[in-house]
Scaffold this active site. Structure first.
Site, PDB file in Angstrom:
ATOM      1  N   ASP A  98       0.880  -1.156   0.000  1.00 24.09           N
ATOM      2  CA  ASP A  98       0.000   0.000   0.000  1.00 24.09           C
ATOM      3  C   ASP A  98       0.933   1.226   0.000  1.00 24.09           C
ATOM      4  O   ASP A  98       2.137   1.091   0.262  1.00 24.09           O
ATOM      5  CB  ASP A  98      -0.831  -0.066   1.288  1.00 24.09           C
ATOM      6  CG  ASP A  98      -1.567   1.200   1.599  1.00 24.09           C
ATOM      7  OD1 ASP A  98      -2.339   1.642   0.741  1.00 24.09           O
ATOM      8  OD2 ASP A  98      -1.358   1.757   2.703  1.00 24.09           O
ATOM      9  N   ASP A 100       0.002   5.024   1.175  1.00 21.60           N
ATOM     10  CA  ASP A 100      -0.116   5.987   2.293  1.00 21.60           C
ATOM     11  C   ASP A 100      -0.051   5.293   3.644  1.00 21.60           C
ATOM     12  O   ASP A 100      -0.777   4.322   3.890  1.00 21.60           O
ATOM     13  CB  ASP A 100      -1.435   6.755   2.182  1.00 21.60           C
ATOM     14  CG  ASP A 100      -1.471   7.598   0.930  1.00 21.60           C
ATOM     15  OD1 ASP A 100      -0.900   8.683   0.940  1.00 21.60           O
ATOM     16  OD2 ASP A 100      -2.041   7.121  -0.077  1.00 21.60           O
TER      17      ASP A 100
END
Ligand SMILES: Nc1nc2c(ncn2[C@@H]2O[C@H](COP(=O)(O)O)[C@@H](O)[C@H]2O)c(=O)[nH]1
Ligand SMILES: [Mg+2]
Length: 426
Positions: A98, A100
């Protein structure tokens, strides 16, 4: 010296002032002795005095063993990797990430920014009173995993069993007492009916939302204005959605990356090592590509690597993936033209290096890559988007929980360790 006085003296040797306020009242041993000793009347028999003397000696021995027991208690590594299931690293061929709060980490300025932008939206667009502008984000207030009770207007912290934690119920910025919680909810346990009125504030991005909800509720309380709690959530959430969807927050972060983004050269080293070892890497994020591109370019600007772009570290780059829907939907992938900011119309049946893909779904991802579930591990920070969804596909998952560094720091502290040993031995 009476037994009670001696016990108190002993206790005061070990208990710090704060701790002595919070020492568990239910524990047996030393504190249990105090109760026992009060039964000592003038008519107490020799046997009873002997029994109490024994109990006292036992308790004293236990008490004196606390410092040694504390020394033997291992400390946890705040930066360690903790497993709840064995993973054979040799079996892992594919590493997914991922973006953020996983590859990129942000200073508290990001939450202040989201809070301020959403607050202004409430006032300028949704016509909340101008006095709401005086509120400011308080980074000491929210934690991950809070719930907002849309009907009652309370922010809740639930324990593992779904009960409200004793210090975990706030109406506005005011902590409710246990008596108030019981008046409001009947018991501390949240039943099935009440669960439906809760909304989860699951990830770190929700910190600003939690704080803004509490401040707006507090504003109505202080102004003695009647308000309907569900609207507070609807309006604050609408404002927060606007801040993200309009790209306002992304543009502001990229305008001052040094203020918002936290560099960590270990991230690059880790990615590079995986690459050098022949592992496959992919990036799967809900963020728009320009935001990831700007962030990664800034985060890796001091790293010298052979490729021209950070993209070359990854075999597949997918942006605006719409997780967690990604894991259940049938959305097709689309090729994203990074120059023109447009999406192609041709079907995607293979992933090419250096291309960027938008949207898509897990089903197509697995068909195209042919990567088998158990050989994939996915790193992320969001319980639903990054951990629950992928594990349905049989992927291994790794949760990045930054705040554990502080939590473990507290657990390694003398005061916390004393309490643990005290409860075990005293
Ligand atoms: N529309 C919304 N977008 C949100 C919200 N909270 C965060 N975000 C955006 O999602 C991505 C997170 O991406 P990932 O890399 O962790 O998958 C980031 O761009 C945020 O701005 C929200 O409540 N609504
Ligand atoms: Mg994330």
């Amino acid at each position: 010296m009476s037994a009670i006085v001696r016990i108190r003296l002993l206790a005061s040797c070990y208990l710090s002032p704060a701790l002595s306020r919070t020492a568990p009242r239910h524990s047996t041993g030393m504190l249990g002795m105090c109760t026992l000793s009060t039964t000592l009347g003038s008519g107490a028999g020799e046997d009873e005095i002997e029994r109490i003397r024994h109990e006292f000696e036992d308790a004293k021995r236990n008490y004196l063993s606390i410092p040694a027991a504390m020394k033997d208690m291992p400390k946890m590594d705040p930066q360690g990797i903790y497993v709840n299931k064995n993973v054979k690293l040799d079996d892992l061929q594919v590493y997914g990430f991922d973006y953020d709060y996983t590859l990129s980490h942000y200073s508290d300025h990001l939450q202040c920014l989201i809070y301020d932008l959403a607050k202004k939206h409430l006032v300028n667009e949704l016509k909340y009173p101008e006095s709401c502008l005086k509120y400011e984000y308080d980074c000491s207030f929210p934690v991950r995993g809070l719930y907002y009770d849309k009907l009652k207007g309370c922010l809740l912290k639930l324990d593992f069993f779904g009960s409200i934690e004793p210090d975990g119920c706030f109406f506005g910025r005011r902590k409710l007492s246990l008596t108030e919680i019981k008046e409001l909810y009947g018991t501390r346990h949240i039943g099935r009916d009440q669960v439906r009125q809760l909304v989860g504030l699951m990830d770190v991005f929700c910190f600003s939302e939690a704080c803004l909800i509490a401040d707006i509720v507090q504003h109505f309380v202080d102004a003695k204005l009647e308000f309907d709690a569900p609207y507070v959530y609807e309006d604050v959430n609408q404002a927060i959605q606007h801040v993200h969807r309009s790209g306002l927050v992304h543009r502001k972060v990229l305008a001052e990356p040094q203020k918002f983004l936290i560099k960590n050269s270990q991230v690059f080293r880790f990615l590079k090592t995986l690459r050098d070892k022949g592992k496959k890497l992919f990036l799967l994020t809900n963020s728009p590509f320009y935001f990831v591109d700007g962030g990664m370019s800034y985060l890796l600007e001091d790293q010298h690597f052979d490729g021209n772009s950070w993209k070359e570290l990854f075999d597949v780059v997918i942006a605006q993936a719409n997780k967690p829907t990604f894991y259940n939907s049938d959305h097709p992938f689309r090729v994203y033209d990074t120059e023109k900011d447009t999406l192609a119309f041709t079907a995607v049946d293979k992933f090419l290096p250096n291309e960027v893909y938008y949207h898509g779904c897990l089903k197509s991802f697995l068909q195209i890559t042919k990567w088998r579930g158990p050989e994939v591990i996915y790193f992320g920070d969001h319980l639903l988007s990054d951990l629950r969804g992928p594990s349905k596909a049989g992927w291994r998952t790794a949760a990045v929980i930054r705040e554990l560094e502080d939590e473990i720091g507290i657990q390694n502290g003398d005061s916390y360790r004393f309490q643990q040993v005290f409860m075990l031995y005293a």
